[in-house]
Design an enzyme around this catalytic site. Structure first.
Site, PDB file in Angstrom:
ATOM      1  N   GLU A 275       0.822  -1.210   0.000  1.00  0.00           N
ATOM      2  CA  GLU A 275       0.000   0.000   0.000  1.00  0.00           C
ATOM      3  C   GLU A 275       0.863   1.270   0.000  1.00  0.00           C
ATOM      4  O   GLU A 275       0.619   2.208   0.751  1.00  0.00           O
ATOM      5  CB  GLU A 275      -0.962   0.001   1.185  1.00  0.00           C
ATOM      6  CG  GLU A 275      -1.876  -1.221   1.182  1.00  0.00           C
ATOM      7  CD  GLU A 275      -2.953  -1.196   2.243  1.00  0.00           C
ATOM      8  OE1 GLU A 275      -2.715  -0.643   3.320  1.00  0.00           O
ATOM      9  OE2 GLU A 275      -4.040  -1.754   1.985  1.00  0.00           O
TER      10      GLU A 275
ATOM     11  N   ASP B 195      -8.446  -8.764   3.633  1.00  0.00           N
ATOM     12  CA  ASP B 195      -8.307  -7.671   4.589  1.00  0.00           C
ATOM     13  C   ASP B 195      -9.468  -7.612   5.577  1.00  0.00           C
ATOM     14  O   ASP B 195     -10.363  -6.785   5.422  1.00  0.00           O
ATOM     15  CB  ASP B 195      -8.232  -6.347   3.793  1.00  0.00           C
ATOM     16  CG  ASP B 195      -7.679  -5.211   4.633  1.00  0.00           C
ATOM     17  OD1 ASP B 195      -7.220  -5.477   5.740  1.00  0.00           O
ATOM     18  OD2 ASP B 195      -7.703  -4.069   4.149  1.00  0.00           O
TER      19      ASP B 195
ATOM     20  N   GLU C 140     -13.046  -2.199  11.503  1.00  0.00           N
ATOM     21  CA  GLU C 140     -12.875  -1.390  10.289  1.00  0.00           C
ATOM     22  C   GLU C 140     -13.941  -1.663   9.232  1.00  0.00           C
ATOM     23  O   GLU C 140     -14.574  -0.743   8.729  1.00  0.00           O
ATOM     24  CB  GLU C 140     -11.482  -1.644   9.703  1.00  0.00           C
ATOM     25  CG  GLU C 140     -11.252  -0.919   8.394  1.00  0.00           C
ATOM     26  CD  GLU C 140      -9.880  -1.206   7.797  1.00  0.00           C
ATOM     27  OE1 GLU C 140      -9.051  -1.859   8.454  1.00  0.00           O
ATOM     28  OE2 GLU C 140      -9.642  -0.765   6.650  1.00  0.00           O
TER      29      GLU C 140
HETATM   30  C1  GCV Z   1      -2.719   0.512   8.526  1.00  0.00           C
HETATM   31  C2  GCV Z   1      -6.105  -1.931   5.348  1.00  0.00           C
HETATM   32  C3  GCV Z   1      -6.547  -0.712   6.085  1.00  0.00           C
HETATM   33  C4  GCV Z   1      -5.408   0.272   6.267  1.00  0.00           C
HETATM   34  C5  GCV Z   1      -4.290  -0.447   7.001  1.00  0.00           C
HETATM   35  C6  GCV Z   1      -3.884  -1.665   6.181  1.00  0.00           C
HETATM   36  C7  GCV Z   1      -2.856  -2.495   6.905  1.00  0.00           C
HETATM   37  O1  GCV Z   1      -5.819  -1.624   4.025  1.00  0.00           O
HETATM   38  O2  GCV Z   1      -7.596  -0.127   5.416  1.00  0.00           O
HETATM   39  O3  GCV Z   1      -5.872   1.357   6.999  1.00  0.00           O
HETATM   40  O4  GCV Z   1      -3.203   0.401   7.208  1.00  0.00           O
HETATM   41  O5  GCV Z   1      -5.002  -2.494   5.979  1.00  0.00           O
HETATM   42  O6  GCV Z   1      -3.255  -3.416   7.584  1.00  0.00           O
HETATM   43  O7  GCV Z   1      -1.687  -2.190   6.804  1.00  0.00           O
END
Ligand code: GCV
Length: 843
Positions: A302, A383, A411
């Site tokens: 990411e 995720d 989340e």
């Molecule tokens: C901390 C997902 C979440 C992100 C998070 C990422 C991760 O994509 O939306 O906010 O980032 O996972 O676990 O690194």
């Protein structure tokens, strides 16, 4: 006076804000009857102030004082009368050498308890274990059990960490805590470590009481500035407030820090200057924090930097840190959540699949990692979705230890504005048998190290508490944090057993309170799955914005790779080996065969593994599309019952927590209908297949706002379309125009529930007033962005859609129904529809 006494007896007198969570030490029923079975003094062995045994002594005094009103004294050597003796095994054996034989074997952090006629012996393998033993004893007596017992308790796994995704600074796309719904960071503010770390200490206390031994305080999307000398000093202060509770500090690192902070022209993990730079960091951290737990690293994921930037392997990256930690005894949790969100192409490549990434990247590296590297793997390959298969990567690491990453912060699962008790989901995952080498290989046996024999394995939980006194933003969500700790210690515990303990400690002993909380909690995950994403299609939240409200269309057509591949006739990801992305083949043969075959794939993961027509028949005999429709009606109707169930508790728990929970359950009930209608409408439009029961798209009690007589309001087409009934809502003509929407009711005279669906954006605080025949029925403000804690949104969509219901309103045939909306800031007082519901009807 009499009523005050009564309240004191049942323990309801004080309003509670949630800060004490399950460590309230509230008086147990008939406390005075048990005094004889309790110790009269506490003896602390090897107790240095600021360390866990000393803390244990203090907790015993506070706990027994609060729970039973018995004041204990603390002594160094044995006084007269019954005692609670607490300390490490070695300190105990030093004083009583002959006792050594009778003591059980304890592993690191384990404890031994012996309760006999008011004498209590609490021994830990280490100081932390002694504190765990004290908390366990207090938890048992808080549940009203003062009988004699002996217990040896060892943790299932050594790594039981918590990750906080706290940012150094507020602002940016994720605010103070990324995916945090309980307020600002308790650790950081304005780029620094907070001066006042009282909450951090209280957090450590809560975590110690459930067996958590380390906290990574800063976000995995790490800011390199965490490593400035000033912030390292701050980290040392955090470690200082953790230490009395045996909680160690871990730090998230930014892979590019040598460049970003150190001024080097590279962050290549094999470059000597980079290695030296990181060694200097480790040495400096350990100088300040000799008992630091270690590091957590997110790399090449990411947009985060990592070793692959220099064509190095992930093992090269992890080992760089591991070696710098070795002289200090630290470990590194290296995340397996590695994927490239920029290169995945859905249209061009049928075989592209984000789910494949972890195994693709880590395969072949198992024997390349240093011994103090642990691979941290999210439970599923994508995720934290409402339903995912267990990540196959767990079966590919046999030499290197793994932790399973669970997410306590919800989340994708309602962001604590929806009640979702997660223990049943975690249990299903932990109990899942991955059949490595055709032998029993449950996930829990892998992460305990029992299956493959690694030493460093365990659990990592993303918690994300904040400064809100409820910690997570919702009282009921705290059962998830409690359950996380309990399962990490012992995954054999049951979801209901854990819940029972938590409820007693949090809300007391009233049977009705227990029945209600158990029913709501145990029905909550199935209900949420029912009204969000079914059959393994994933949660269906808007993945481009806040991950909160429904937006099924947002899954596809972008490189994030959470695709559903829904078109007009078919839906689902083909992850078979014979025709799809090949993901099913990443599992050991028995599991791969099960998922490869549509007949043996469980319905609840059908669309995770197969691309099928909407008319595909499930094992239940229903078609996929009808299952979607039915499940959404079922789940959302279950959510309505949570409100009436909770209302039974009025007067049986303190008003503050009762009202707080009620407000959120009412909101959830309304938002579950938004979910139901959005998802159903979306797939109805796509597939053109009507609901066999004629519900989808037909809402006979609804009056669409855009069809009412409008003054100062205008019709507005909502995007995504399915987030509005009839695709439209009304908004005020300007930011300062007051809007009215009026209509004449055609229903027979009687009492009705009036439900107004509106949008509460984070751009202002509009007010709405509802009138019947010019009489005010109710007035409310658009301030959910402060009340709920869920991700704020500036849009009119499934995220901001909400419902306000007024029950039992008397109307006449021909009554005038009017809503007046006053915009505020950039929020134009949007209204979607008004339902005039015969009392008790839901629509
Ligand atoms: C901390 C997902 C979440 C992100 C998070 C990422 C991760 O994509 O939306 O906010 O980032 O996972 O676990 O690194």
């Amino acid at each position: 006076m009499r009523s005050l006494l009564w309240l004191a007896v049942v323990g309801l007198a004080v309003a509670e804000d949630g800060l004490a969570a399950w460590l309230r030490y509230a008086r147990v029923p008939s406390a005075s009857r048990h005094l004889g079975k309790l110790p009269s003094a506490v003896v602390t062995l090897n107790a240095t102030k600021g360390y866990p045994v000393h803390t244990a002594g203090q907790e015993l005094v506070d706990g027994i004082g609060g729970l039973f009103g018995k004041k204990l004294t603390v002594a160094k050597s044995k006084p007269k009368g019954t005692t609670a003796t607490v300390g490490t095994v070695s300190a105990y054996v030093d004083k009583n050498p002959s006792a050594a034989k009778g003591l059980p074997d304890l592993v690191e952090d384990g404890f031994y308890l012996k309760i006999s006629k008011g004498n209590v012996l609490i021994l830990g393998q280490n100081e932390r274990g002694a504190l765990y033993g004290a908390f366990h004893y207090l938890s048992v007596i808080a549940q009203g059990n003062v009988s004699d017992f002996t217990l040896t308790s060892n943790p299932d796994a050594p790594v039981r960490w918590v990750n906080q995704w706290d940012n150094m600074q507020d602002g940016g796309t994720h605010g103070s805590v990324e995916r945090g719904y309980g307020g600002d960071s308790i650790f950081f503010w304005d780029g620094h470590i907070r001066e006042d770390l009282t909450r951090a200490g209280q957090y450590a206390r809560l975590l110690a009481s459930i067996g958590i031994n380390a906290v990574v305080a800063n976000n995995v999307n790490a800011n390199a500035s965490i490593l400035t000398p000033e912030n390292m000093d701050g980290l040392a202060r955090i470690a200082d407030v953790f230490r009395p509770y045996g909680v160690q500090l871990g730090v998230s690192l930014n892979f590019a820090a040598p460049q970003l902070l150190g001024g080097l022209d590279t962050f290549d993990p094999l470059d000597k200057t980079v290695v030296n730079w990181w060694q200097g960091i480790a040495d400096n951290l350990y100088k300040r924090i000799p008992d630091m737990a270690g590091y957590l690293v997110k790399a090449n994921s990411e947009g985060q930097p990592g070793p692959m930037t220099y064509n190095r392997t992930l093992a090269d990256g992890a080992n760089l840190f591991a070696r710098t930690l070795q002289p200090h005894g630290g470990i590194i949790l290296f995340r397996a959540f590695v994927y490239d969100h920029r290169s995945l192409n859905q249209t061009l490549d049928w075989k592209a699949d984000r789910a494949n990434a972890a195994v693709d990247y880590f395969d072949g590296l198992d024997d390349k990692f240093e011994d103090n590297v642990v691979i941290q793997i999210k439970y599923g390959p994508i995720d934290f979705q409402v339903r995912e298969p267990v990540s196959p990567l767990f079966t590919h690491l046999r030499r290197t230890g793994a932790t399973v990453e669970l997410q306590i912060t919800q989340e994708y699962l309602g962001q604590q504005a929806h009640v979702v008790y997660l223990a049943p989901m975690w249990k299903e995952l932990l109990d899942f048998d991955l059949r490595v080498d055709n032998k029993p290989s449950t996930l829990k046996s892998i992460v305990s190290g029992k299956r493959f024999g690694q030493k460093l394995t365990g659990y990592a939980g993303v918690v994300n508490v904040g400064t809100n006194t409820t910690w997570l933003g919702s009282h009921l969500a705290m059962s998830n944090l409690y359950a996380y700790g309990k399962l990490a210690w012992d995954p054999e515990q049951t979801s209901t057993g854990i819940l029972k303990e938590w409820t007693t400690l949090t809300f007391g002993h009233d049977k009705l309170v227990h029945d209600v909380i158990t029913k709501i909690s145990m029905e909550s995950w199935p209900a949420y799955e029912d009204y969000s994403g079914n059959l393994g299609i994933q949660t269906l939240t808007d993945i481009l914005l806040g991950h909160y409200g429904p937006n099924p269309g947002s899954q596809d057509g972008n490189p994030w790779g959470q695709w559903t591949r829904a078109d007009n006739d078919t839906i689902g990801m083909d992850r078979t080996v014979w025709n799809g992305t090949g993901f099913a083949g990443q599992y050991p043969p028995e599991i791969a065969a099960m998922y490869e075959n549509i007949e043996t794939t469980p319905d609840n993961l059908l669309l995770w593994f197969h691309h099928v027509p909407y008319t595909q028949k499930l094992k239940s005999g229903k078609t996929v599309i009808q299952h979607f429709y039915d499940a959404h009606y079922k789940g959302s109707s279950t959510a309505q019952t949570f409100v009436t169930l909770w209302e039974k508790l009025k007067g049986r728990i303190d008003k503050e927590r009762y009202e707080h929970v009620l407000f959120r359950l009412i909101y959830q009930a309304g938002h579950s209908l938004v979910w139901r209608d959005s998802v159903n409408q979306f797939y109805f439009n796509k597939s053109g297949i009507p609901d066999e029961l004629g519900r989808v798209g037909n809402h006979k009690y609804r009056i669409e706002a855009e069809k009412m007589e409008l003054k100062g309001y205008k019709s507005y087409r909502v995007s995504p379309f399915e987030a509005a009934s009839g695709y439209h809502c009304v908004v005020t003509e300007t930011n300062s125009t007051v809007g009215t929407a009026t209509t004449k009711l055609k229903v027979p005279s009687g009492k009705y529930d009036l439900a107004v669906n509106y949008y509460d954006m984070a751009l202002g605080n509009s007010t709405w007033e509802l009138f019947v025949d010019r009489k005010l029925v109710g007035k409310w403000k658009g301030d959910l962005e402060y009340e709920l804690g869920r991700a704020p949104s500036p849009y009119i969509d499934g995220q901001t859609a909400a419902r306000k219901t007024f029950r039992g309103v008397r109307v006449k045939k021909g009554s005038e129904l009017k809503v007046v909306g006053r915009p505020d800031g950039l929020e134009p007082a949007p209204i979607d529809y008004i339902s005039v519901l015969p009392e008790g009807t839901v629509d």
